[in-house]
Write an enzyme that holds these catalytic residues in place. Structure first.
Site, mmCIF file in Angstrom:
data_model
loop_
_atom_site.group_PDB
_atom_site.id
_atom_site.type_symbol
_atom_site.label_atom_id
_atom_site.label_comp_id
_atom_site.label_asym_id
_atom_site.label_seq_id
_atom_site.Cartn_x
_atom_site.Cartn_y
_atom_site.Cartn_z
ATOM 1 N N ARG A 87 98.267 115.483 58.209
ATOM 2 C CA ARG A 87 96.810 115.289 59.090
ATOM 3 C C ARG A 87 96.413 116.562 59.880
ATOM 4 O O ARG A 87 97.441 117.611 60.022
ATOM 5 C CB ARG A 87 96.965 114.203 59.854
ATOM 6 C CG ARG A 87 96.768 112.793 59.238
ATOM 7 C CD ARG A 87 95.847 112.027 60.732
ATOM 8 N NE ARG A 87 94.266 111.765 60.516
ATOM 9 C CZ ARG A 87 93.788 111.266 61.752
ATOM 10 N NH1 ARG A 87 94.389 110.704 62.794
ATOM 11 N NH2 ARG A 87 92.862 111.380 61.625
ATOM 12 N N ASP A 230 89.958 116.651 69.159
ATOM 13 C CA ASP A 230 91.417 116.561 68.722
ATOM 14 C C ASP A 230 91.824 118.668 67.972
ATOM 15 O O ASP A 230 92.726 119.069 68.170
ATOM 16 C CB ASP A 230 91.030 116.779 67.061
ATOM 17 C CG ASP A 230 90.670 115.104 66.769
ATOM 18 O OD1 ASP A 230 89.819 114.377 67.686
ATOM 19 O OD2 ASP A 230 92.300 114.619 66.533
ATOM 20 N N LYS A 241 85.863 113.528 66.293
ATOM 21 C CA LYS A 241 85.812 112.685 65.432
ATOM 22 C C LYS A 241 84.482 112.853 64.934
ATOM 23 O O LYS A 241 83.731 113.082 65.577
ATOM 24 C CB LYS A 241 86.066 110.906 65.823
ATOM 25 C CG LYS A 241 85.607 110.169 64.537
ATOM 26 C CD LYS A 241 86.509 109.609 63.675
ATOM 27 C CE LYS A 241 87.821 109.591 64.011
ATOM 28 N NZ LYS A 241 88.855 110.215 62.726
HETATM 29 O O1 MRU Z 1 90.941 110.295 63.038
HETATM 30 P P1 MRU Z 1 91.507 109.949 64.647
HETATM 31 O O2 MRU Z 1 91.008 108.152 65.155
HETATM 32 O O3 MRU Z 1 93.136 110.316 64.842
HETATM 33 O O4 MRU Z 1 90.604 110.519 65.785
HETATM 34 C C1 MRU Z 1 90.469 110.322 66.962
HETATM 35 C C2 MRU Z 1 89.619 111.602 67.857
HETATM 36 O O5 MRU Z 1 88.805 111.799 67.093
HETATM 37 C C3 MRU Z 1 90.017 111.374 69.632
HETATM 38 O O6 MRU Z 1 89.025 111.998 70.236
HETATM 39 C C4 MRU Z 1 90.275 112.584 69.628
HETATM 40 O O7 MRU Z 1 91.443 112.581 68.844
HETATM 41 C C5 MRU Z 1 90.798 112.915 71.556
HETATM 42 S S1 MRU Z 1 92.327 111.420 71.377
HETATM 43 C C6 MRU Z 1 92.221 111.952 73.155
#
Ligand code: MRU
Length: 330
Positions: A87, A230, A241
């Site tokens: 990812r 992220d 997200k």
């Molecule tokens: O696709 P995901 O579920 O891995 O995305 C997660 C997010 O966007 C969270 O908001 C981010 O990783 C922060 S987690 C503390």
């Protein structure tokens, strides 16, 4: 409830795709099975991806133990390359892989050192998130109505969480809070995971569709928006997200402060701005099918970006383990 741990030469992780219906741990005994679990979002959330990638290299190290140094390092590099291919957006995954490799490279026993460094990353994440939650909770007031997105709780980290950690810490301190959780299409991390964690903690939570956020800000007295991240670029532009960007713009329209809670391991000082943050695009099937049933005509195109970039100017501040930071961050 642990999101991930190392045991008997295996990485054990809670399969988050099955929550809240089923609590099942899966064992990964090689790098490839762990990489697939990351791709399938069995394990997810930026800080947890950092731990998972460190544990993945530790797995390779445990298998390579006893072999000549050069071969061990080659195995670790191979593991890191596979994990980096899973990812692209969460920078924690890349930072951790780099950190474990560098530690191994500097040591006479690279395999042993890789495992040690991976465990250190896990412990550090716990410690940092606890501190972040403590500092962030000071910003929340009794009676706050909060809106959050995706899942940023203990499930998304080694423990405590980031944005959700701030909320649960303030709740434990006795502040009365009400949380609106966006369901977070298409994989419903908000509805499935955030709502579960808040219910478990006894924090009042109301799940809304992503499209209801504007209505709720306008009509339900939202006083703060708080989300995770992220990857945060040097100028403060923030990847999180998909759907986060529109929440930030809506928050500005309604005069509501918009906070990002993230450990400093989520900062990417090598990226000058959001333009340099790679966005993951995921399979169309995640949007086109709901509960195994097709909801989009087969001949329609589907676009499924997993993240978007919120420009720094919409962000009131970054809640970190070092306190509240304001961009630029370099
Ligand atoms: O696709 P995901 O579920 O891995 O995305 C997660 C997010 O966007 C969270 O908001 C981010 O990783 C922060 S987690 C503390």
């Amino acid at each position: 409830m642990r999101s991930i741990y190392l045991e008997d030469g295996k990485v054990v992780l809670l399969d988050q795709t099955l929550l809240p219906g089923e609590l099942r741990y899966v064992e990964c005994d090689d790098v490839d099975s762990l990489a697939r679990a990351i791709e399938e979002l069995k394990v997810r959330g930026a800080p947890l991806l950092g731990v998972a990638s460190a544990f993945g290299i530790a797995l390779a190290a445990m298998k390579a133990r006893g072999r000549p140094r050069r071969e061990v390092m080659a195995e670790l590099e191979r593991a890191a390359a596979r994990l980096r291919s899973t990812r692209p957006t969460a920078v924690n995954l890349f930072h951790s892989a780099q950190r474990v490799l560098e530690a191994a490279r500097r040591d006479e026993d690279p395999a042993g050192r890789a495992v040690e460094e991976a465990l250190r990353i896990y412990e550090e994440d716990l410690r940092v998130n606890r501190e972040l939650a403590r500092r962030g909770a000071e910003l929340l007031e009794d009676g706050d109505v909060l809106l959050t997105h995706c899942n940023t709780g203990s499930l998304a980290t080694a423990g405590y969480g980031t944005a959700l950690g701030v909320i649960t810490e303030a709740h434990r301190q006795g502040k009365r809070l009400l949380v609106y959780a966006c369901e977070t299409r298409p994989l419903l991390q908000g509805a499935r995971l955030t709502a579960s964690e808040l219910v478990e903690e006894g924090v009042p939570v109301t799940v809304i569709t992503d499209g209801a956020a504007g209505y709720v800000m306008r009509a339900r007295g939202v006083s703060k928006v708080i989300v995770g991240a992220d990857r945060i670029a040097r100028n403060g532009d923030t990847a999180n997200k998909i759907g986060t960007y529109q929440l930030a713009v809506l928050a500005r329209e309604h005069g509501i402060p918009f906070y990002v809670a993230a450990p400093t391991s989520t900062f990417d000082l090598a990226a000058a701005s959001g333009e340099e943050i790679p966005i993951e695009f995921r399979d169309a099937g995640e949007v086109a099918f709901v509960g195994g049933r097709r909801v989009v005509p087969a001949r329609a195109e589907v676009l499924n970006p997993a993240f978007d970039i919120t420009p720094a100017r919409y962000i009131e501040g970054f809640i970190t383990e070092r306190g509240l930071l304001k961009p630029p961050l370099g």
